[in-house]
Design an enzyme around this catalytic site. Sequence first.
Site, PDB file in Angstrom:
ATOM      1  N   ASP A  13       0.869  -1.169   0.000  1.00 55.76           N
ATOM      2  CA  ASP A  13       0.000   0.000   0.000  1.00 55.76           C
ATOM      3  C   ASP A  13       0.915   1.230   0.000  1.00 55.76           C
ATOM      4  OD1 ASP A  13      -2.290   1.704   0.573  1.00 55.76           O
ATOM      5  OD2 ASP A  13      -1.456   1.818   2.603  1.00 55.76           O
ATOM      6  N   ARG A  14       0.429   2.360  -0.516  1.00 52.36           N
ATOM      7  CA  ARG A  14       1.282   3.552  -0.558  1.00 52.36           C
ATOM      8  C   ARG A  14       1.126   4.431   0.678  1.00 52.36           C
ATOM      9  NH1 ARG A  14       0.461   8.539  -4.682  1.00 52.36           N
ATOM     10  NH2 ARG A  14      -0.553   9.321  -2.796  1.00 52.36           N
ATOM     11  N   ASP A  15      -0.082   4.985   0.862  1.00 53.67           N
ATOM     12  CA  ASP A  15      -0.283   6.009   1.905  1.00 53.67           C
ATOM     13  C   ASP A  15      -0.433   5.383   3.294  1.00 53.67           C
ATOM     14  OD1 ASP A  15      -0.223   7.926  -0.113  1.00 53.67           O
ATOM     15  OD2 ASP A  15      -2.361   7.680  -0.495  1.00 53.67           O
ATOM     16  N   TYR A  24      -5.285  12.817   0.133  1.00 54.20           N
ATOM     17  CA  TYR A  24      -5.481  13.384  -1.208  1.00 54.20           C
ATOM     18  C   TYR A  24      -4.312  14.263  -1.636  1.00 54.20           C
ATOM     19  CZ  TYR A  24     -10.111  11.858   0.216  1.00 54.20           C
ATOM     20  OH  TYR A  24     -11.156  11.114   0.686  1.00 54.20           O
ATOM     21  N   THR A  55      -2.475   0.869  -4.706  1.00 55.98           N
ATOM     22  CA  THR A  55      -2.940   2.050  -3.978  1.00 55.98           C
ATOM     23  C   THR A  55      -4.300   2.556  -4.441  1.00 55.98           C
ATOM     24  OG1 THR A  55      -2.336   4.338  -3.379  1.00 55.98           O
ATOM     25  CG2 THR A  55      -1.527   3.540  -5.487  1.00 55.98           C
ATOM     26  N   ASN A  56      -5.162   2.850  -3.483  1.00 53.38           N
ATOM     27  CA  ASN A  56      -6.434   3.528  -3.744  1.00 53.38           C
ATOM     28  C   ASN A  56      -6.180   5.024  -3.820  1.00 53.38           C
ATOM     29  OD1 ASN A  56      -7.866   1.118  -3.461  1.00 53.38           O
ATOM     30  ND2 ASN A  56      -8.845   1.675  -1.529  1.00 53.38           N
ATOM     31  N   CYS A  98     -16.232  -0.289  -8.769  1.00 50.78           N
ATOM     32  CA  CYS A  98     -15.185  -0.940  -9.564  1.00 50.78           C
ATOM     33  C   CYS A  98     -14.725  -2.211  -8.853  1.00 50.78           C
ATOM     34  CB  CYS A  98     -14.008   0.003  -9.761  1.00 50.78           C
ATOM     35  SG  CYS A  98     -13.082   0.314  -8.237  1.00 50.78           S
ATOM     36  N   ARG A 101     -10.850  -1.089  -6.338  1.00 48.06           N
ATOM     37  CA  ARG A 101     -10.692  -0.340  -5.089  1.00 48.06           C
ATOM     38  C   ARG A 101     -10.664  -1.303  -3.899  1.00 48.06           C
ATOM     39  NH1 ARG A 101     -10.870   4.442  -2.480  1.00 48.06           N
ATOM     40  NH2 ARG A 101     -12.326   4.755  -0.761  1.00 48.06           N
TER      41      ARG A 101
HETATM   42 MG   LIG Z   1      -2.912   3.137   3.556  1.00 47.39          MG
HETATM   43 ZN   LIG Z   2     -11.074   1.038  -9.009  1.00 47.29          ZN
END
Ligand SMILES: [Mg+2]
Ligand SMILES: [Zn+2]
Length: 196
Positions: A13-15, A24, A55-56, A98, A101
Amino acid sequence: MFEKRRPGAVLFDRDGTLIRDVPYNGNPDLVEPMPGAMEAVARLRRAEVPVAVVTNQSGVAKGLLSPDDMDQVNARVEELLGPFDAWAICVHDDADGCTCRKPAPGLVIRAAAVLDVSPRDCVVVGDIGRDMEAARAAGARGILVPTPQTRQEEILQAAEVADDLIDVVDLVLSDAEAPVPAISAPWARALGWSRW
Ligand SMILES: [Mg+2]
Ligand SMILES: [Zn+2]
């Protein structure tokens, strides 16, 4: 007997996992690696384990950042942490329905496909329950690295919990102390970078 092997890939995961979570964020100057991120990713590369990002980024669907802003932030991540073998990014929001996500498994399945490994051979590392649910839904191994923002029930529900990213690498590479087999399938390695 079950034979432990090095993972086919580690999908981060990124964040809140690779970099500090700035909601954001579209500003590359605000990108700051999480403690141990640089060393963890470097150790995996040295062990020849492909690394990817899943990543979302619903800020794109919400119109809070442009795809170009997001690209610049991701480029900054690679400046600081080095290149990743794949990026799987969901730019939708919950209402879009989708299949990518998180907690849906789409990003994990997509990254694994690009890297030509089975999701079952992948480790997904994240800071919230959505990451762990995506891992489980894809058949991957999930390891939660909680932050102060992680909810207690998400920690309790996680199959595996690590203190930090160094701890994660210790966990996944301890299963793979054996030398790499001399004969490895040519398709087991991803060629170059993959983006989409
Ligand atoms: Mg995260
Ligand atoms: Zn998606």
